[in-house]
Motif scaffolding. Sequence first.
Motif, short mmCIF file in Angstrom:
data_model
loop_
_atom_site.label_atom_id
_atom_site.label_comp_id
_atom_site.label_asym_id
_atom_site.label_seq_id
_atom_site.Cartn_x
_atom_site.Cartn_y
_atom_site.Cartn_z
N TYR A 121 115.08 15.84 -55.51
CA TYR A 121 114.46 16.74 -54.82
C TYR A 121 113.21 17.19 -54.87
O TYR A 121 112.44 17.40 -53.86
N ASP A 122 112.58 17.22 -55.91
CA ASP A 122 111.32 17.71 -56.22
C ASP A 122 110.24 16.71 -55.50
O ASP A 122 109.22 17.29 -54.90
N ALA A 123 110.45 15.71 -55.75
CA ALA A 123 109.34 14.63 -55.09
C ALA A 123 109.22 14.73 -53.60
O ALA A 123 108.61 14.88 -52.81
N LYS A 124 110.56 14.80 -53.12
CA LYS A 124 110.53 14.90 -51.42
C LYS A 124 110.11 16.53 -51.16
O LYS A 124 109.36 16.41 -50.23
N ALA A 125 110.58 17.50 -51.94
CA ALA A 125 110.00 18.75 -51.73
C ALA A 125 108.53 18.70 -51.51
O ALA A 125 108.03 19.56 -50.52
N ALA A 126 107.85 17.96 -52.43
CA ALA A 126 106.42 18.01 -52.20
C ALA A 126 105.82 17.21 -51.17
O ALA A 126 104.54 17.61 -50.71
N THR A 127 106.63 16.65 -50.26
CA THR A 127 106.00 16.32 -48.89
C THR A 127 106.43 16.90 -47.65
O THR A 127 106.14 16.44 -46.69
N VAL A 128 107.15 17.99 -47.89
CA VAL A 128 107.58 18.55 -46.45
C VAL A 128 107.22 19.89 -46.49
O VAL A 128 107.99 20.71 -45.71
#
Length: 547
Positions: A121-128
Amino acid sequence: MFCFQCQETAKGFGCTLKGVCGKNATTARTMDLLLFVVRGISVVADQLRQHSLPVEKEVDNFIVDALFCTITNANFDDESITKRIDKGLAIRDDLKHQASAKDIPLPEADELNWKGSHDEYDAKAATVGVLREQNEDLRSLKELIMYGLKGMAAYLEHAMRLGHNDESIHRFMQNTIAQITTKSLSADELTVLALKTGEIGVRTMALLDKANTSRYGNPEITHVNIGTGTRPGILISGHDLHDLEELLEQTKDSGVDVYTHGEMLPAHYYPAFKKYTHFAGNYGNAWWKQREEFTSFNGPILFTTNCIVPPLPNATYKERMFTTNSTGYPGCKHITADEKGHKDYTEIIETAKQCAAPTEIEHGEIVGGFAHNQVLQLADKVVEAVKSGAIRKFIVMAGCDGRMRSRDYYTTFAEMLPKDTVILTAGCAKYRYNKLGLGDINGIPRVLDAGQCNDSYSLAVIALKLKEVFGLHDINELPIVYNIAWYEQKAVIVLLALLSLGIKEIHLGPTLPAFLSPNVTKVLVENFGVSGIGTVESDMRKWGLTN
Ligand code: SF4
């Protein structure tokens, strides 16, 4: 993290390491991922609706709650936000199944396809997050719309809790988010969409006004006690009148008093709450003073909507903090409603009984209750005062209060206003001048408080009525100056609503939003006369308010 949604954003640019509001980077990213999920759901729900298929209420409720919980100072609890992401992904996939079962084609968007475990979740969140849009002007307009929708969601949720709903508002919200997500809209198209958001914002505020007044009566002139009694108290903050009603019912024979804080003050203006003799008064000021005021209040505090300031590590009141609805704070007890929408406040009441009575920090009373119905009852008197010259100008000083020193401007401005002017206010901005004792004009108080920020709707109704009474063609011909203070996203929907009503020359302070790019600001200046504020003296001169 990158967040620039509120007025106090770091350096007037954006919070990048930690929010000035106290939101940490993980929470900010988790919120970004939640908004990503909201976008995915909106795209599919919108497609289903375009094909005349029903969308379940659960979807509408989810989107409203998710948007609301990302408003400044609403929710600091990563766990509760993560649970929303999990639930949202399940809702999105269910909607996709429904679309696929009916052969409804869906557009290509990452928001529709991404799946991941909690670890991802956190890695994805950083891109959106906000910066996913590269073009500064398009980003600015998209975020302007999204913040307006967040404010709209907050008002809609309050109305829904009172049994008032409007399918067309949900439809608009989801369609707008879907357009932002999947279409390449031009700056002009996004500007049109922003104004449309304002128009639906007016509809939402009208719905909430109806929900509040049909259940609790029309606000009326009321003197509110700002001192304290000798019994223990519960402090209720936020905007949700339904929560207040339930709390007053459950506390009525408990030996505990109920006080309002911040934006809950206008609840005293509603006739229905006057029957509660233990509804003791208003304690303190606007949200940002809560650290000291909650300490001296001594009793439990219930947050019904945003306005949480993270307590300091040595705060004595953290164990007394309770949240409900879209709000959350780690370690604080969250009160949820049962399947019938009822909440059990027993734990808060029992906590209160163990606490000392509030320490008095002020004494006296303040006057309010000037929402549209009450002011229109005084219309003859007001019109006469304008015609005779006793009232030269009205100054709309609605909006939010905040921590910045520069907001002293509003107190000084109110103090320096000529004595033949009247302030029309709503929202917590009023705490900058509602205890100044500015007197009255022929019995009309010089500070007319309509209520909460959503009651800015009342100010618009009053302006439209005055336009009619004076036989004017344009609302901008009225002797009204707009000097609005903003802080968070509900002020954004209020601003868009006023623009959609054709109101021009709105002055916004203490600073213009960081999310407005130079080009977008130029459009607002050239087409709507929106501008920032200067010094008190220069603004007084510019707006014809000198003696
Ligand atoms: Fe910064 Fe405001 Fe965002 Fe908080 S809500 S992180 S203060 S911009």
